[in-house]
Every structure is written in C-alpha cells, then in structure tokens.
Design a protein around this motif. Sequence first.
Motif, PDB file in Angstrom:
ATOM      1  N   GLU A 187     -59.026 -23.857  28.486  1.00 23.29           N
ATOM      2  CA  GLU A 187     -58.245 -24.679  27.567  1.00 23.29           C
ATOM      3  C   GLU A 187     -57.595 -23.775  26.531  1.00 23.29           C
ATOM      4  O   GLU A 187     -58.248 -22.925  25.929  1.00 23.29           O
ATOM      5  CB  GLU A 187     -59.156 -25.699  26.872  1.00 23.29           C
ATOM      6  CG  GLU A 187     -58.418 -26.683  26.025  1.00 23.29           C
ATOM      7  CD  GLU A 187     -59.308 -27.811  25.537  1.00 23.29           C
ATOM      8  OE1 GLU A 187     -58.921 -28.455  24.557  1.00 23.29           O
ATOM      9  OE2 GLU A 187     -60.367 -28.037  26.130  1.00 23.29           O
ATOM     10  N   ARG A 188     -56.317 -23.960  26.352  1.00 22.41           N
ATOM     11  CA  ARG A 188     -55.587 -23.165  25.362  1.00 22.41           C
ATOM     12  C   ARG A 188     -55.819 -23.789  23.984  1.00 22.41           C
ATOM     13  O   ARG A 188     -55.731 -24.998  23.817  1.00 22.41           O
ATOM     14  CB  ARG A 188     -54.103 -23.168  25.704  1.00 22.41           C
ATOM     15  CG  ARG A 188     -53.284 -22.286  24.823  1.00 22.41           C
ATOM     16  CD  ARG A 188     -51.837 -22.252  25.345  1.00 22.41           C
ATOM     17  NE  ARG A 188     -51.032 -21.380  24.558  1.00 22.41           N
ATOM     18  CZ  ARG A 188     -50.936 -20.065  24.727  1.00 22.41           C
ATOM     19  NH1 ARG A 188     -51.617 -19.490  25.694  1.00 22.41           N
ATOM     20  NH2 ARG A 188     -50.158 -19.334  23.972  1.00 22.41           N
ATOM     21  N   VAL A 189     -56.126 -22.933  23.003  1.00 21.61           N
ATOM     22  CA  VAL A 189     -56.332 -23.417  21.632  1.00 21.61           C
ATOM     23  C   VAL A 189     -55.448 -22.626  20.681  1.00 21.61           C
ATOM     24  O   VAL A 189     -55.055 -21.493  20.958  1.00 21.61           O
ATOM     25  CB  VAL A 189     -57.815 -23.290  21.195  1.00 21.61           C
ATOM     26  CG1 VAL A 189     -58.701 -24.167  22.043  1.00 21.61           C
ATOM     27  CG2 VAL A 189     -58.279 -21.858  21.233  1.00 21.61           C
ATOM     28  N   ASN A 190     -55.157 -23.219  19.572  1.00 20.69           N
ATOM     29  CA  ASN A 190     -54.350 -22.582  18.550  1.00 20.69           C
ATOM     30  C   ASN A 190     -55.217 -22.447  17.305  1.00 20.69           C
ATOM     31  O   ASN A 190     -55.743 -23.441  16.803  1.00 20.69           O
ATOM     32  CB  ASN A 190     -53.107 -23.435  18.265  1.00 20.69           C
ATOM     33  CG  ASN A 190     -52.171 -22.777  17.283  1.00 20.69           C
ATOM     34  OD1 ASN A 190     -52.216 -21.566  17.071  1.00 20.69           O
ATOM     35  ND2 ASN A 190     -51.327 -23.573  16.658  1.00 20.69           N
ATOM     36  N   ILE A 191     -55.398 -21.211  16.835  1.00 23.38           N
ATOM     37  CA  ILE A 191     -56.189 -21.005  15.627  1.00 23.38           C
ATOM     38  C   ILE A 191     -55.335 -20.295  14.587  1.00 23.38           C
ATOM     39  O   ILE A 191     -54.359 -19.612  14.918  1.00 23.38           O
ATOM     40  CB  ILE A 191     -57.488 -20.208  15.897  1.00 23.38           C
ATOM     41  CG1 ILE A 191     -57.179 -18.820  16.441  1.00 23.38           C
ATOM     42  CG2 ILE A 191     -58.396 -20.966  16.849  1.00 23.38           C
ATOM     43  CD1 ILE A 191     -58.384 -17.907  16.540  1.00 23.38           C
ATOM     44  N   THR A 192     -55.705 -20.442  13.349  1.00 23.96           N
ATOM     45  CA  THR A 192     -54.995 -19.800  12.258  1.00 23.96           C
ATOM     46  C   THR A 192     -55.940 -18.832  11.564  1.00 23.96           C
ATOM     47  O   THR A 192     -57.027 -19.236  11.136  1.00 23.96           O
ATOM     48  CB  THR A 192     -54.479 -20.857  11.254  1.00 23.96           C
ATOM     49  OG1 THR A 192     -53.665 -21.801  11.958  1.00 23.96           O
ATOM     50  CG2 THR A 192     -53.681 -20.213  10.148  1.00 23.96           C
ATOM     51  N   LEU A 193     -55.529 -17.564  11.504  1.00 28.17           N
ATOM     52  CA  LEU A 193     -56.335 -16.531  10.858  1.00 28.17           C
ATOM     53  C   LEU A 193     -55.434 -15.653  10.006  1.00 28.17           C
ATOM     54  O   LEU A 193     -54.263 -15.435  10.348  1.00 28.17           O
ATOM     55  CB  LEU A 193     -57.014 -15.642  11.906  1.00 28.17           C
ATOM     56  CG  LEU A 193     -58.044 -16.276  12.831  1.00 28.17           C
ATOM     57  CD1 LEU A 193     -58.444 -15.288  13.920  1.00 28.17           C
ATOM     58  CD2 LEU A 193     -59.258 -16.694  12.030  1.00 28.17           C
ATOM     59  N   PRO A 194     -55.964 -15.091   8.927  1.00 21.70           N
ATOM     60  CA  PRO A 194     -55.181 -14.103   8.177  1.00 21.70           C
ATOM     61  C   PRO A 194     -54.884 -12.891   9.075  1.00 21.70           C
ATOM     62  O   PRO A 194     -55.687 -12.544   9.944  1.00 21.70           O
ATOM     63  CB  PRO A 194     -56.115 -13.707   7.023  1.00 21.70           C
ATOM     64  CG  PRO A 194     -57.090 -14.828   6.906  1.00 21.70           C
ATOM     65  CD  PRO A 194     -57.237 -15.373   8.296  1.00 21.70           C
ATOM     66  N   ARG A 195     -53.747 -12.248   8.866  1.00 22.21           N
ATOM     67  CA  ARG A 195     -53.341 -11.113   9.706  1.00 22.21           C
ATOM     68  C   ARG A 195     -54.404 -10.018   9.736  1.00 22.21           C
ATOM     69  O   ARG A 195     -54.654  -9.415  10.769  1.00 22.21           O
ATOM     70  CB  ARG A 195     -52.019 -10.527   9.228  1.00 22.21           C
ATOM     71  CG  ARG A 195     -50.846 -11.353   9.634  1.00 22.21           C
ATOM     72  CD  ARG A 195     -49.561 -10.657   9.266  1.00 22.21           C
ATOM     73  NE  ARG A 195     -48.448 -11.497   9.661  1.00 22.21           N
ATOM     74  CZ  ARG A 195     -47.230 -11.315   9.254  1.00 22.21           C
ATOM     75  NH1 ARG A 195     -46.938 -10.314   8.440  1.00 22.21           N
ATOM     76  NH2 ARG A 195     -46.268 -12.120   9.646  1.00 22.21           N
ATOM     77  N   ARG A 196     -55.020  -9.733   8.584  1.00 16.25           N
ATOM     78  CA  ARG A 196     -56.019  -8.665   8.546  1.00 16.25           C
ATOM     79  C   ARG A 196     -57.215  -8.993   9.427  1.00 16.25           C
ATOM     80  O   ARG A 196     -57.767  -8.125  10.087  1.00 16.25           O
ATOM     81  CB  ARG A 196     -56.456  -8.356   7.113  1.00 16.25           C
ATOM     82  CG  ARG A 196     -57.214  -9.460   6.440  1.00 16.25           C
ATOM     83  CD  ARG A 196     -57.607  -9.092   4.995  1.00 16.25           C
ATOM     84  NE  ARG A 196     -58.290 -10.185   4.382  1.00 16.25           N
ATOM     85  CZ  ARG A 196     -59.572 -10.473   4.559  1.00 16.25           C
ATOM     86  NH1 ARG A 196     -60.308  -9.720   5.336  1.00 16.25           N
ATOM     87  NH2 ARG A 196     -60.114 -11.518   3.980  1.00 16.25           N
ATOM     88  N   ILE A 197     -57.611 -10.292   9.498  1.00 20.40           N
ATOM     89  CA  ILE A 197     -58.722 -10.709  10.351  1.00 20.40           C
ATOM     90  C   ILE A 197     -58.309 -10.606  11.807  1.00 20.40           C
ATOM     91  O   ILE A 197     -59.072 -10.142  12.653  1.00 20.40           O
ATOM     92  CB  ILE A 197     -59.184 -12.143  10.005  1.00 20.40           C
ATOM     93  CG1 ILE A 197     -59.625 -12.258   8.554  1.00 20.40           C
ATOM     94  CG2 ILE A 197     -60.264 -12.616  10.968  1.00 20.40           C
ATOM     95  CD1 ILE A 197     -60.848 -11.434   8.196  1.00 20.40           C
TER      96      ILE A 197
END
Length: 130
Positions: A94-104
């Motif tokens: 399953e494809r998921v979309n997550i949001t993370l800071p660029r540094r992480i």
Amino acid sequence: MKYPIAIEPGNDTSAWGVVVPDLPGCFSAADNGIDEAIENAKEAISLWIEDAIAHKEAIPRPSSITDLQQSGEYDGWIWAIAEVDPALIDDTIERVNITLPRRILALLDQRAKSAGETRSGYIAQMTLTR
C-alpha cells in the motif's frame, strides 16, 4: 479475524487464565476480570501472529467454538471471541504519503543507504524489529 479463546475464571488469589486453542503456545492472563482477559488475549494473538510471520510459519484459521468445546479440554472454562485486525496478515503493498522535515528525511535516507535498504524497506524493517 475472530479467534475463540478459553478463559479460566480467576478469583481473589489467582489470575484469569486465557488460552487460544488454535494458536499453539498462545496464552495470556488477567488480574481484573473477563474484559481484561479478552483484551490481553488480543495482544497475545497479535504477538503470536507477528512472530509466526517473522519465522515464515503458517497461521492457523480460527475454529468454531462449538468444535473446540467438543474436545472437552476446557470444560468449565468461559468461551469468548478475541477479534484482531486482519491487516496483521495482509502483505498487500500500500502506498502511503507521510510528511517529515527535510533533515529527518535526509537522515532516514542516509541510514537506509547504510543498511543497504530502500527508504520503504528501512522503515518496514525498523517497524518489525522494534
């Protein structure tokens, strides 16, 4: 998935015992009654399934309570159903979309590369080994 569980009633001095007959070696206990016994059984079933998948073992399908009662092995015990999320054994991608800071994200990609994994593979491996 709904697994039948056999619950041995407890009292003031002994815990409620729980056995999942369909999953060899899967058992649990509770100090505070039947509701806690069922919840603890759900956790035990989830862990049993997770371990079976990790060791590439088959996961037995749930039996009916009627069939299990006929064995007589748990006479006098209380029967209940522990329902666990069927997604536990679903390997559908399953494809998921997550949001993370660029540094992480950069750190995640660096660690994945060091481990010889893709980003997705690394996240999955971390989840399964923690």
